[in-house]
Enzyme design. Structure first.
Site, PDB file in Angstrom:
ATOM      1  N   THR A  12       0.826  -1.220   0.000  1.00  0.00           N
ATOM      2  CA  THR A  12       0.000   0.000   0.000  1.00  0.00           C
ATOM      3  C   THR A  12       0.857   1.267   0.000  1.00  0.00           C
ATOM      4  O   THR A  12       0.480   2.276  -0.582  1.00  0.00           O
ATOM      5  CB  THR A  12      -0.933  -0.031   1.243  1.00  0.00           C
ATOM      6  N   ASP A  89       0.506  -6.807   4.927  1.00  0.00           N
ATOM      7  CA  ASP A  89      -0.091  -8.138   5.171  1.00  0.00           C
ATOM      8  C   ASP A  89       0.953  -9.182   5.545  1.00  0.00           C
ATOM      9  O   ASP A  89       0.690 -10.053   6.376  1.00  0.00           O
ATOM     10  CB  ASP A  89      -0.878  -8.615   3.942  1.00  0.00           C
TER      11      ASP A  89
HETATM   12  N1  ASP Z   1      -2.612  -5.556   0.891  1.00  0.00           N
HETATM   13  C1  ASP Z   1      -1.541  -4.661   1.197  1.00  0.00           C
HETATM   14  C2  ASP Z   1      -0.229  -5.427   1.170  1.00  0.00           C
HETATM   15  O1  ASP Z   1       0.098  -6.067   2.144  1.00  0.00           O
HETATM   16  C3  ASP Z   1      -1.759  -4.059   2.496  1.00  0.00           C
HETATM   17  C4  ASP Z   1      -0.772  -3.017   2.896  1.00  0.00           C
HETATM   18  O2  ASP Z   1       0.290  -2.837   2.347  1.00  0.00           O
HETATM   19  O3  ASP Z   1      -1.113  -2.339   3.878  1.00  0.00           O
HETATM   20  O4  ASP Z   1       0.448  -5.364   0.203  1.00  0.00           O
END
Ligand code: ASP
Length: 176
Positions: A12, A89
């Site tokens: 993210t 994650d």
């Molecule tokens: N889905 C994302 C990931 O882990 C969540 C994040 O980065 O906060 O890549």
């Protein structure tokens, strides 16, 4: 001035929300570029765009390859610290694997963001600045891999993500 190696792996912190669809997408130009430019009075930053993956796609092989990549980088160039940006994650898994296998004595910090770069209250830039500051600190030496998030510093072996949207990363031992 301290020399910091900044390694991007995606997540993210490297993404932007599509305001029409609500989807979150990767960007061609890394959204932290402006922040990296601002960091020039804190440290000399070398950026490596290692991969750009949502972190559920990061497997144990990626984690071991990343450790290998770090070893190659630190063998060929003298750095005072390393900061890795990562999706949240599997951030704790990557931090833990790096803590187990890395031989380097310089500070290694893993960070990420809960909100993408164009969301209100985006936490990526702040987490990056905090991480670089921690990587420059003498007190970070010999502490193993650290996770810096939301104004907190955690040992990699002892941290977990506890919420999908809240900023909380807490020591795993305090979970019931
Ligand atoms: N889905 C994302 C990931 O882990 C969540 C994040 O980065 O906060 O890549």
């Amino acid at each position: 001035m301290k020399k910091i190696l900044l390694i991007h792996t995606g997540g993210t912190i490297a993404m932007e929300e599509n305001k029409v669809t609500g989807g979150v997408n990767t960007k061609e130009i890394h959204p932290l570029e402006a922040t990296i430019a601002e960091l020039s009075d804190i440290a000399k930053i070398t950026v490596k765009n290692y991969v750009n993956l949502p972190s559920p796609h990061i497997t144990p092989s990626h984690m071991l390859e990343l450790a290998n990549f770090i070893a190659i980088q630190t063998d060929s160039e003298q750095y005072d610290g390393i900061v890795i940006t990562h999706g949240t994650d599997t951030l704790e898994e990557t931090a833990y694997v790096l803590d187990l296998v890395l031989q380097t004595s310089i500070p290694v910090i893993v960070t990420g963001a809960m909100r993408s770069s164009n969301e209100h209250g985006s936490d990526g830039p702040y987490n990056l600045i905090s991480s670089v500051r921690v990587a420059c600190e003498e007190q970070s030496l010999g502490k193993g891999v650290l996770v810096v998030f939301n104004d907190e510093i955690h040992a990699a072996k002892n941290v977990t993500k506890t919420h999908t949207s809240n900023f909380k990363f807490i020591p795993s031992e305090s979970l019931d």
